[in-house]
Each structure stands twice: as structure tokens, then as C-alpha cells.
Design a protein around this motif. Structure first.
Motif, PDB file in Angstrom:
ATOM      1  N   SER A  93      -4.137   6.361   2.594  1.00  0.00           N
ATOM      2  CA  SER A  93      -4.340   5.025   2.137  1.00  0.00           C
ATOM      3  C   SER A  93      -6.381   4.728   1.915  1.00  0.00           C
ATOM      4  O   SER A  93      -6.418   3.585   1.041  1.00  0.00           O
ATOM      5  CB  SER A  93      -5.027   4.012   3.683  1.00  0.00           C
ATOM      6  N   PRO A 126      -8.385   4.277  -1.720  1.00  0.00           N
ATOM      7  CA  PRO A 126      -7.211   4.417  -2.826  1.00  0.00           C
ATOM      8  C   PRO A 126      -7.737   5.004  -3.784  1.00  0.00           C
ATOM      9  O   PRO A 126      -8.558   5.479  -3.977  1.00  0.00           O
ATOM     10  CB  PRO A 126      -9.208   3.360  -3.790  1.00  0.00           C
ATOM     11  N   PRO A 136       5.465   4.056   0.650  1.00  0.00           N
ATOM     12  CA  PRO A 136       4.745   3.273   0.685  1.00  0.00           C
ATOM     13  C   PRO A 136       3.457   3.439  -0.362  1.00  0.00           C
ATOM     14  O   PRO A 136       3.609   2.599  -0.868  1.00  0.00           O
ATOM     15  CB  PRO A 136       5.073   2.909   1.735  1.00  0.00           C
ATOM     16  N   ASN A 137       2.681   4.187   0.364  1.00  0.00           N
ATOM     17  CA  ASN A 137       1.682   4.464  -0.865  1.00  0.00           C
ATOM     18  C   ASN A 137       2.158   4.638  -2.014  1.00  0.00           C
ATOM     19  O   ASN A 137       0.896   3.991  -2.509  1.00  0.00           O
ATOM     20  CB  ASN A 137       0.732   6.194   0.262  1.00  0.00           C
ATOM     21  N   ARG A 177       4.009   3.506  -4.369  1.00  0.00           N
ATOM     22  CA  ARG A 177       3.586   2.316  -4.096  1.00  0.00           C
ATOM     23  C   ARG A 177       2.468   0.874  -4.725  1.00  0.00           C
ATOM     24  O   ARG A 177       2.054   0.889  -5.631  1.00  0.00           O
ATOM     25  CB  ARG A 177       5.223   1.599  -3.891  1.00  0.00           C
ATOM     26  N   LYS A 178       1.708   1.233  -3.377  1.00  0.00           N
ATOM     27  CA  LYS A 178       0.260   1.280  -3.508  1.00  0.00           C
ATOM     28  C   LYS A 178      -0.284   1.353  -4.114  1.00  0.00           C
ATOM     29  O   LYS A 178      -1.550   1.131  -5.238  1.00  0.00           O
ATOM     30  CB  LYS A 178      -0.074   0.739  -1.770  1.00  0.00           C
ATOM     31  N   ASN A 230       0.652   0.242  -7.512  1.00  0.00           N
ATOM     32  CA  ASN A 230       0.213  -1.108  -7.528  1.00  0.00           C
ATOM     33  C   ASN A 230      -1.755  -1.784  -8.084  1.00  0.00           C
ATOM     34  O   ASN A 230      -1.491  -1.912  -9.206  1.00  0.00           O
ATOM     35  CB  ASN A 230       0.354  -2.163  -6.839  1.00  0.00           C
ATOM     36  N   SER A 231      -2.367  -0.409  -7.192  1.00  0.00           N
ATOM     37  CA  SER A 231      -4.027   0.011  -7.432  1.00  0.00           C
ATOM     38  C   SER A 231      -4.325  -0.126  -8.762  1.00  0.00           C
ATOM     39  O   SER A 231      -5.247  -0.778  -9.561  1.00  0.00           O
ATOM     40  CB  SER A 231      -3.909   0.822  -6.597  1.00  0.00           C
TER      41      SER A 231
END
Length: 97
Positions: free
Chosen positions: A47, A49, A81-82, A84-85, A88-89
Motif C-alpha cells: 500500500s 504510494p 485493487p492496488n 487501481r490505487k 488513481n494516485s
């Protein structure tokens, strides 16, 4: 007189079109290689960044993402899902394939 004005405008538009083609830089071809996304591995697998390099590579490889999603060996990494994160970031919309 009207014919001369029409001819002049057509010439001006033609010249503008030629200049636009000449002065517009050609888009560089992207080499699709999932290894180019290795700077994103840490962010996708945890998780943390994404780094600036990750975001740059992700944006560079954007035209390739649908191909990666279609590949059964890569799909789980690109559409997780990660992932996608990370997308998005990096402010990169997830492509609709």
C-alpha cells in the motif's frame, strides 16, 4: 475580384495546414514491455504510494495497458485493487478495454 479573394483564402488555409503538419512533433512509438512498469512493483504489491518514476512509466505505457489486461499472466497485476490505487494516485484513468 471575389474569385481572387477565395483563392487567397484557400492558399492561406493550405499553407497553415502544411505548417501545422511540419511543426507538430511526431508522436513517439511506445514499446510495450511490462518490465517498464517495474518501478511500480512496490506500490502495486503493497500500500505504499507510487514514486514519480512509477507514475511516469505508467503514463508512458498507457497505450499498452489494455494489451496487458488481455494477457492472462499480467491481468492480475494490472487490474488488481492496488494497481487501481496506483493508477488513481498517478491521476491516470483506468482504460476501458
Amino acid at each position: 475580384m471575389v474569385m481572387i479573394i477565395k483563392t487567397t483564402w484557400v492558399s492561406v488555409f493550405a499553407l497553415a495546414a502544411v505548417l501545422l503538419v511540419i511543426l507538430t512533433p511526431a508522436a513517439e512509438a511506445v514499446t510495450c514491455s511490462p518490465l517498464q512498469l517495474s518501478p511500480c512493483a512496490a506500490a502495486i504489491s503493497s500500500s505504499s504510494p507510487p514514486s514519480a518514476l512509477c507514475c511516469a512509466k505508467l503514463k508512458e505505457q498507457k497505450p499498452c495497458l489494455c494489451g496487458y489486461m488481455r494477457n492472462p499472466n499480467l491481468r492480475r497485476f494490472v487490474s488488481s485493487p492496488n494497481a487501481r490505487k496506483v493508477s488513481n494516485s498517478c491521476k491516470l484513468p483506468i482504460p476501458r478495454c
